[in-house]
Design a protein around this motif. Structure first.
Motif, PDB file in Angstrom:
ATOM      1  N   HIS A 272       0.783  -1.211  -0.102  1.00  0.00           N
ATOM      2  CA  HIS A 272       0.035  -0.001   0.066  1.00  0.00           C
ATOM      3  C   HIS A 272       0.849   1.320   0.117  1.00  0.00           C
ATOM      4  O   HIS A 272       0.576   2.031  -0.747  1.00  0.00           O
ATOM      5  CB  HIS A 272      -1.034  -0.070   1.227  1.00  0.00           C
TER       6      HIS A 272
ATOM      7  N   HIS B 233       1.041   4.464  -2.864  1.00  0.00           N
ATOM      8  CA  HIS B 233       1.163   6.109  -2.494  1.00  0.00           C
ATOM      9  C   HIS B 233       2.189   6.511  -2.952  1.00  0.00           C
ATOM     10  O   HIS B 233       1.850   7.736  -3.368  1.00  0.00           O
ATOM     11  CB  HIS B 233       0.764   6.216  -1.019  1.00  0.00           C
TER      12      HIS B 233
ATOM     13  N   SER C 257      -1.115  10.528   6.053  1.00  0.00           N
ATOM     14  CA  SER C 257      -2.343   9.760   6.363  1.00  0.00           C
ATOM     15  C   SER C 257      -2.844   9.491   7.511  1.00  0.00           C
ATOM     16  O   SER C 257      -2.060   9.653   8.513  1.00  0.00           O
ATOM     17  CB  SER C 257      -2.460   8.264   5.452  1.00  0.00           C
TER      18      SER C 257
ATOM     19  N   ASP D 288      -6.856   6.886   0.016  1.00  0.00           N
ATOM     20  CA  ASP D 288      -6.822   5.454  -0.486  1.00  0.00           C
ATOM     21  C   ASP D 288      -7.680   5.290  -1.692  1.00  0.00           C
ATOM     22  O   ASP D 288      -8.870   5.612  -1.795  1.00  0.00           O
ATOM     23  CB  ASP D 288      -7.143   4.509   0.621  1.00  0.00           C
TER      24      ASP D 288
HETATM   25 ZN    ZN Z   1      -3.083   4.898   2.572  1.00  0.00          ZN
END
Ligand code: ZN
Ligand code: KG4
Length: 359
Positions: free
Chosen positions: A131, A135, A156, A328
């Motif tokens: 993940h 980003h 985040s 996200d």
């Molecule tokens: Zn994230």
């Protein structure tokens, strides 16, 4: 359920896609957003995000078990809708990318299992995506020519980190938060002030891009030797201020008081300065050719303004993804999957979720 007809099959183990632009399906369920995207090369054909904010707002944060149950409720229709919007006609999906960490284990497993099932039944390769790497890649969706080396801040609700991207495959973690993430601090301060969840957007709106620190909040300082961040101190300082000055939390009626607005402004000013300071120091030493931001806090309008002004002063290009690509989303997952699959990198169907995966 929709059907896919594969246009071609290549059974070499190593995938070479020179003659076709790959169509990649991306799935992201690491926290509380259920997202599916279809990418054709670097073109986003669809990118659907179903938010669970309404489910979690009364708890003031994400409740892991509820998050995974709602992913189960949502994933089928989000998938069908993303594919419908992609309008693929007779084209076929060439590969699948899915987040396998870091994140909430129950949430990750929902996306991972759907991705495996689809990859198996369509007989297409699939790859697990970190993940955080996604980003870092999100900037290239809109700015494919952004120059490297690049300094990138991920900010985040779960992460606050500074990376140096030397190439699209070679990243170095320069610093990270030692305690809370910056988005988490926005959410907790908003909660203390009775402003609801998530806190970032409402603090951003109330502070209205104005900088001041009338409350007198102190910055965390670890010295020049590190690029680490810390947000637990400022959160506690706001808590002390609220109780010492008996700031009454917003009761939901009318506009929040001037005192509350002042706390928001001071908190946001210091929190964003603390986010920019390690980046600015790193830029002096490492001389990047560009800088980028990703994660929900990258939506912050004061941050965008301050970073853009710094970029103008230094001559370093500063990139912010559009809002949907900052938070996200599955398009960024599909982008990394595209990058990997086109280099022959795949995952086995035995891939497991890794909640504490690092990058
Ligand atoms: Zn994230
Ligand atoms: O990246 P994200 O959607 O989800 C993860 O945490 O992975 O980020 C959500 C975080 C929340 O803490 C939210 O309060 C924060 O991003 N956020 C903001 C803004 N919009 C969202 N923080 C500051 N200013 C904003 N405009």
């Amino acid at each position: 359920m929709f059907q896919f007809r594969r246009l071609w099959t290549l059974d070499l183990g190593l995938w070479t896609y020179n003659s076709f632009v790959m169509i990649i399906l991306g799935i992201e369920t690491s926290c509380d957003d259920t997202s599916v995207a279809v990418l054709e090369g670097s073109r986003i054909r669809s990118n659907l995000v179903s938010s669970q904010v309404k489910v979690h707002e009364k708890y003031g944060g994400v409740v892991p078990e509820l998050a995974s149950r709602h992913h189960l409720d949502n994933i089928s229709w989000v998938l069908e809708e993303a594919v419908r919007q992609a309008d693929l006609g007779d084209s076929a999906v060439d590969g699948i990318g899915v987040t396998y960490g870091p994140g909430l284990v129950g949430s990750l497993l929902v996306g991972l299992n759907v991705a495996k099932g689809l990859a198996y039944s369509w007989n297409v390769p699939f790859v697990g995506v970190n993940h955080l790497e996604a980003h870092l890649h999100s900037v290239f969706l809109e700015h494919p020519d952004a120059e490297l080396p690049m300094l990138c801040v991920i900010a985040s609700g779960g992460h606050t980190s500074l990376y140096q991207l030397k190439t699209k495959d070679d990243y170095e973690l320069l610093g990270e938060t030692r305690d809370d993430a910056v988005g988490e601090a926005f959410d907790k301060v908003a909660k203390m002030l009775g402003l609801g969840y998530p806190g970032g957007p409402v603090i951003d709106r109330l502070a209205n891009r104005q900088s001041s620190n009338k409350v007198g909040l102190r910055r965390a300082n670890f010295g020049a030797e590190t690029y680490d961040f810390s947000y637990s101190g400022i959160k506690t300082a706001v808590l002390y201020h609220i109780s010492r000055q008996t700031v009454r939390p917003h009761d939901g009626s009318g506009n929040p008081s001037d005192e509350i607005v002042e706390v928001c402004r001071s908190f946001q000013t210091v929190a964003i300065e603390m986010l920019l300071e390690p980046l600015q120091r790193a830029a002096i030493r490492l001389r990047p050719r560009s800088v980028s931001f990703s994660g929900g806090v990258a939506c912050n309008s004061y941050l965008r303004e301050e970073a853009a002004a710094w970029g103008q002063r230094t001559g370093i290009p500063v990139y912010f993804p559009s809002l949907i690509l900052s938070t996200d989303n599955a398009a960024m997952i599909a982008a990394v999957a595209h990058h990997k699959l086109s280099r022959g990198i795949q995952s086995s169907l035995a891939l497991n979720a890794e909640p504490n995966l690092r990058y």
